[in-house]
Design a protein around this motif. Structure first.
Motif, PDB file in Angstrom:
ATOM      1  N   SER A 448     -60.099 -13.310  49.031  1.00 28.10           N
ATOM      2  CA  SER A 448     -60.753 -14.411  49.755  1.00 28.10           C
ATOM      3  C   SER A 448     -59.739 -15.484  50.143  1.00 28.10           C
ATOM      4  O   SER A 448     -59.826 -16.070  51.230  1.00 28.10           O
ATOM      5  CB  SER A 448     -61.883 -15.009  48.919  1.00 28.10           C
ATOM      6  N   ASN A 449     -58.753 -15.742  49.276  1.00 28.70           N
ATOM      7  CA  ASN A 449     -57.740 -16.739  49.596  1.00 28.70           C
ATOM      8  C   ASN A 449     -56.759 -16.242  50.649  1.00 28.70           C
ATOM      9  O   ASN A 449     -56.269 -17.037  51.468  1.00 28.70           O
ATOM     10  CB  ASN A 449     -56.999 -17.157  48.328  1.00 28.70           C
ATOM     11  N   LEU A 450     -56.466 -14.950  50.631  1.00 27.12           N
ATOM     12  CA  LEU A 450     -55.623 -14.374  51.677  1.00 27.12           C
ATOM     13  C   LEU A 450     -56.270 -14.551  53.048  1.00 27.12           C
ATOM     14  O   LEU A 450     -55.637 -15.001  54.007  1.00 27.12           O
ATOM     15  CB  LEU A 450     -55.383 -12.886  51.409  1.00 27.12           C
ATOM     16  N   VAL A 451     -57.547 -14.192  53.125  1.00 30.99           N
ATOM     17  CA  VAL A 451     -58.260 -14.298  54.399  1.00 30.99           C
ATOM     18  C   VAL A 451     -58.399 -15.758  54.817  1.00 30.99           C
ATOM     19  O   VAL A 451     -58.210 -16.104  55.986  1.00 30.99           O
ATOM     20  CB  VAL A 451     -59.650 -13.624  54.301  1.00 30.99           C
ATOM     21  N   LYS A 452     -58.707 -16.617  53.851  1.00 28.06           N
ATOM     22  CA  LYS A 452     -58.869 -18.040  54.174  1.00 28.06           C
ATOM     23  C   LYS A 452     -57.562 -18.637  54.708  1.00 28.06           C
ATOM     24  O   LYS A 452     -57.561 -19.358  55.711  1.00 28.06           O
ATOM     25  CB  LYS A 452     -59.323 -18.827  52.949  1.00 28.06           C
ATOM     26  N   TYR A 453     -56.460 -18.320  54.040  1.00 24.75           N
ATOM     27  CA  TYR A 453     -55.173 -18.842  54.503  1.00 24.75           C
ATOM     28  C   TYR A 453     -54.877 -18.304  55.907  1.00 24.75           C
ATOM     29  O   TYR A 453     -54.410 -19.043  56.791  1.00 24.75           O
ATOM     30  CB  TYR A 453     -54.065 -18.430  53.540  1.00 24.75           C
ATOM     31  N   HIS A 454     -55.165 -17.040  56.096  1.00 19.13           N
ATOM     32  CA  HIS A 454     -54.925 -16.418  57.394  1.00 19.13           C
ATOM     33  C   HIS A 454     -55.785 -17.072  58.478  1.00 19.13           C
ATOM     34  O   HIS A 454     -55.304 -17.382  59.572  1.00 19.13           O
ATOM     35  CB  HIS A 454     -55.234 -14.927  57.299  1.00 19.13           C
ATOM     36  N   GLU A 455     -57.063 -17.297  58.171  1.00 19.10           N
ATOM     37  CA  GLU A 455     -57.962 -17.956  59.117  1.00 19.10           C
ATOM     38  C   GLU A 455     -57.482 -19.372  59.435  1.00 19.10           C
ATOM     39  O   GLU A 455     -57.481 -19.800  60.594  1.00 19.10           O
ATOM     40  CB  GLU A 455     -59.377 -18.041  58.535  1.00 19.10           C
ATOM     41  N   ASP A 456     -57.074 -20.092  58.394  1.00 13.28           N
ATOM     42  CA  ASP A 456     -56.650 -21.479  58.572  1.00 13.28           C
ATOM     43  C   ASP A 456     -55.428 -21.606  59.471  1.00 13.28           C
ATOM     44  O   ASP A 456     -55.204 -22.658  60.083  1.00 13.28           O
ATOM     45  CB  ASP A 456     -56.359 -22.122  57.215  1.00 13.28           C
ATOM     46  N   ASN A 457     -54.646 -20.553  59.533  1.00  9.83           N
ATOM     47  CA  ASN A 457     -53.392 -20.614  60.298  1.00  9.83           C
ATOM     48  C   ASN A 457     -53.429 -19.814  61.599  1.00  9.83           C
ATOM     49  O   ASN A 457     -52.503 -19.911  62.403  1.00  9.83           O
ATOM     50  CB  ASN A 457     -52.231 -20.114  59.434  1.00  9.83           C
ATOM     51  N   LEU A 458     -54.499 -19.041  61.801  1.00 11.14           N
ATOM     52  CA  LEU A 458     -54.541 -18.161  62.966  1.00 11.14           C
ATOM     53  C   LEU A 458     -54.617 -18.935  64.276  1.00 11.14           C
ATOM     54  O   LEU A 458     -54.062 -18.503  65.289  1.00 11.14           O
ATOM     55  CB  LEU A 458     -55.730 -17.194  62.850  1.00 11.14           C
ATOM     56  N   GLU A 459     -55.267 -20.088  64.258  1.00  4.97           N
ATOM     57  CA  GLU A 459     -55.381 -20.864  65.498  1.00  4.97           C
ATOM     58  C   GLU A 459     -54.022 -21.335  66.003  1.00  4.97           C
ATOM     59  O   GLU A 459     -53.818 -21.494  67.204  1.00  4.97           O
ATOM     60  CB  GLU A 459     -56.298 -22.066  65.285  1.00  4.97           C
ATOM     61  N   THR A 460     -53.084 -21.576  65.092  1.00  7.41           N
ATOM     62  CA  THR A 460     -51.755 -22.025  65.511  1.00  7.41           C
ATOM     63  C   THR A 460     -50.868 -20.844  65.893  1.00  7.41           C
ATOM     64  O   THR A 460     -49.850 -21.021  66.555  1.00  7.41           O
ATOM     65  CB  THR A 460     -51.076 -22.819  64.383  1.00  7.41           C
TER      66      THR A 460
END
Length: 651
Positions: A448-460
């Motif tokens: 869940s933290n891997l996906v969350k970190y990935h989501e949080d940074n995907l927009e940039t």
């Protein structure tokens, strides 16, 4: 001299760079002090160009008005703090999670699942099953009981026959024994579909589990998919409460006789079909495949027609009486033609869990996550029996600030995993070894933290992803804003609605109508006879008996209160009491006996309520937008707008 040359070159380079950046950052207009860039306007304009129905919206000035109104609404939504609502944040977060899967997936896993899906939609499976219901989170002892029960039933089916056992054990509560008919890929949950497609015809599967419980499935047949059918139909329904209405079976048989006399199916559908959504199109329905319709009888007749233009005999379903004509047969398209569609279905289906697992694995590699986690031994050592009682607490000397795992630039601590364990115990945990619990929960925590970190940074990292998320973000805000500001208030504002109705009463008038009988026939000669009989005052049933015979239907009547748009009336028909001349209409001939001409009638507020509320919402929104225009100043850069217009014309 050399220094002056270097300074001059530096200045020129700086100016060129600024100009290049400004071209990308041209401000088309401001909403108060917030800039809106040309790049965003052009992207949205070009994206929506093919979608707009109104040609005026393709005009740049018209579209700019729409776009500035859109930005005004967003400005107001943020001023009302709607973007900080918990429900808004939750829905946006869920959407981003789903969208992430579309951008970061394991292509090998996805491709394999798509190919498997194509193979399965290429066949239909006929099966029956027995299900022992058991919850996904059931206790181990309850799960074991369910498994043993289905195992015993399977042994019985092998000895006594599947159908015998299925019918005997079905109670519709804890045990279900159901005949499923034919189904194809995506019609069942993935685990069930897999078990069915992996079981040979006439065999009974071994027990398997889905989220519903334990099943066994008996595969009765496997056939090549019949593809899609496009059909047209004529439907006649019973007119409940109308004692004078003709029986639907009698009416459908009359229509069928006219078809056999050579009259056009589409013309008859336009004249007489009670399915108003398809009548104007000659009765043509959307294409469908096996298992898609709510009527097995209709589907069986449709797929039973072999050749294009074949027409069925009249038949009855729960919806009414039908005659069906085969318009087109379409086999399963080639794989490459439907690959994108299949991929979308795979991502929405249970199959997506397999894609998720591949995603977690790829993210572990991307962020260099070590498979070995020595800290788990420590967490195992601090767990105790209180965990199963939902009373466990972290020890007083808990090493909360100890580093646990680093994902990209984010350092997760012992405290983070400790909080996760506390949270999960509140949901209830089945008894098991502390080691297995820690392993399972750490895997869940890490993923869940891997996906969350990935989501949080995907927009940039991904511009396309950023645009889509931004559009959805704005769409959610606008929906909330319109719902709270316009739609809900317009519905409940009884005084405002009444005042609006009073001021616009002329908009809510029933048009001129006729109480009429329309006689339709393929022959003008027949209608001349009918006109004389109608003029003599003969009843419709008597006329039908006189004109029609058991083998041949020469005339069909339609009685109704009709306005000028009614399907039975020719466009050139002028409302006048009496019997009309003969008109050519819908590939047939008609005459109209007008019993009474009904004048325009003013609708009461109650009669027109739905339309009035809708119009009132539009009225409120228009005035509201004017107020927003006064509240937030719009400043358009005319020079940049002219550049945009030139650029669009070139494209």
């Amino acid at each position: 001299m050399q220094l002056r040359y270097i300074l001059t070159l530096f200045t020129i380079t700086l100016i060129l760079n600024v100009k290049a950046q400004s071209a990308q950052k041209d401000v088309l207009f401001f909403v108060d002090d917030e800039p809106v860039y040309t790049s965003e306007f052009l992207r949205v304009y070009n994206k929506n160009l093919d979608l707009v129905q109104d040609e005026s919206q393709k005009d740049v000035n018209e579209y700019l008005t729409l776009f500035t109104n859109y930005k005004l609404k967003l400005k107001e939504a943020k001023a009302l703090d709607l973007h900080n609502k918990p429900s808004y944040k939750r829905e946006l977060s869920n959407y981003k999670k789903q969208l992430t899967k579309s951008f970061i997936t394991d292509r090998k896993v996805t491709d394999a699942l798509v190919e498997e899906a194509y193979e399965r939609i290429s066949y239909d499976i006929k099966a029956a099953h027995i299900l022992i219901k058991v919850a996904e989170n059931a206790k181990p002892e309850d799960t074991l009981v369910a498994y043993n029960t289905i195992l015993k039933l399977r042994n019985r089916t092998l000895n006594e026959g599947f159908e015998t056992v299925r019918k005997e054990v079905h109670n519709g509560k804890s045990v279900f024994g159901e005949a499923l008919g034919y189904f194809s890929g995506f019609r069942m949950v993935y685990k069930f579909e897999t078990a069915a497609f992996n079981t040979n015809v006439n065999d009974i599967s071994k027990p398997f589990r889905t989220r519903f419980g334990y099943h066994i499935v008996h595969v009765l047949d496997k056939r090549k998919s019949r593809g899609e059918r496009t059909v047209a139909h004529i439907m006649v329904v019973e007119k409940k409460g109308d004692s004078l209405a003709e029986k639907p079976e009698t009416r459908i048989q009359d229509i069928y006789k006219k078809i056999n006399q050579g009259e056009g199916f589409d013309a008859l559908a336009k004249q007489f079909s009670d399915d108003k959504s398809s009548a104007s199109k000659g009765g043509v329905l959307k294409s469908f495949s096996s298992g898609q319709l709510g009527s097995p009888e209709f589907e069986a007749i449709a797929f039973g027609l072999n050749d294009v233009d074949d027409i069925s005999e009249p038949f009855k379903t729960k919806y009414g009486w039908h005659i069906v004509k085969l318009i087109a047969k379409k086999p399963i398209p080639p794989f490459d033609a439907i690959r994108p569609e299949l991929e979308e279905k795979v991502k929405r289906d249970d199959r997506s869990k397999l894609i998720d697992e591949a995603l977690y694995a790829s993210l572990k590699v991307k962020y260099n996550i070590n498979e070995k986690q020595p800290a788990l031994n420590y967490f195992e050592s601090i767990l105790n029996e209180d965990y199963f009682k939902r009373a466990w607490q972290l020890p007083d000397d808990f090493n909360k600030d100890e580093p646990l795992v680093k994902i990209g630039n984010k350092q997760l601590l012992y405290k983070d995993f400790g909080d996760h364990l506390l949270k999960m115990q509140r949901r209830g945990t089945q008894k098991g070894s502390f080691k297995s619990i820690i392993l399972k929960e750490y895997e869940s925590f890490l993923n869940s933290n891997l996906v969350k970190y990935h989501e949080d940074n995907l927009e940039t990292e991904n511009e396309e992803f950023a645009h889509i998320v931004n559009e959805y973000r704005d769409g959610l805000l606008l929906f909330d804003l319109m719902e709270t500001t316009i739609w809900n208030t317009a519905k409940t504002d009884s005084i405002g609605i009444n005042d609006f109705y009073t001021a616009h009463k002329s908009n809510y008038v029933l048009p001129k109508r006729v109480d009429a009988v329309v006689a339709s026939s393929a022959k003008q000669k027949t209608l001349k006879k009918v006109a004389k009989l109608l003029d003599q005052g003969m009843a419709l049933d008597q006329i039908k008996t006189l004109i029609n015979s058991n083998d041949k239907v020469e005339v069909i009547f339609t009685s109704d209160i009709m306005d000028a748009k009614h399907q039975a009336l020719p466009k050139s028909f002028r409302f006048k009491k009496g019997i009309s001349k003969i008109y050519k209409h819908n590939d047939a001939f008609v005459i109209i006996q007008v019993k009474e001409v009904l004048p325009e009638t003013q609708q009461t507020l109650e009669e027109a309520k739905g339309t009035v509320v809708s119009d009132y919402q539009v009225f409120k929104e228009e005035n509201w937008l004017k107020d927003l225009g006064d509240k937030y100043k719009i400043q358009v850069n005319q020079e940049i707008l002219n550049k945009v217009k030139t650029q669009i014309k070139k494209e």
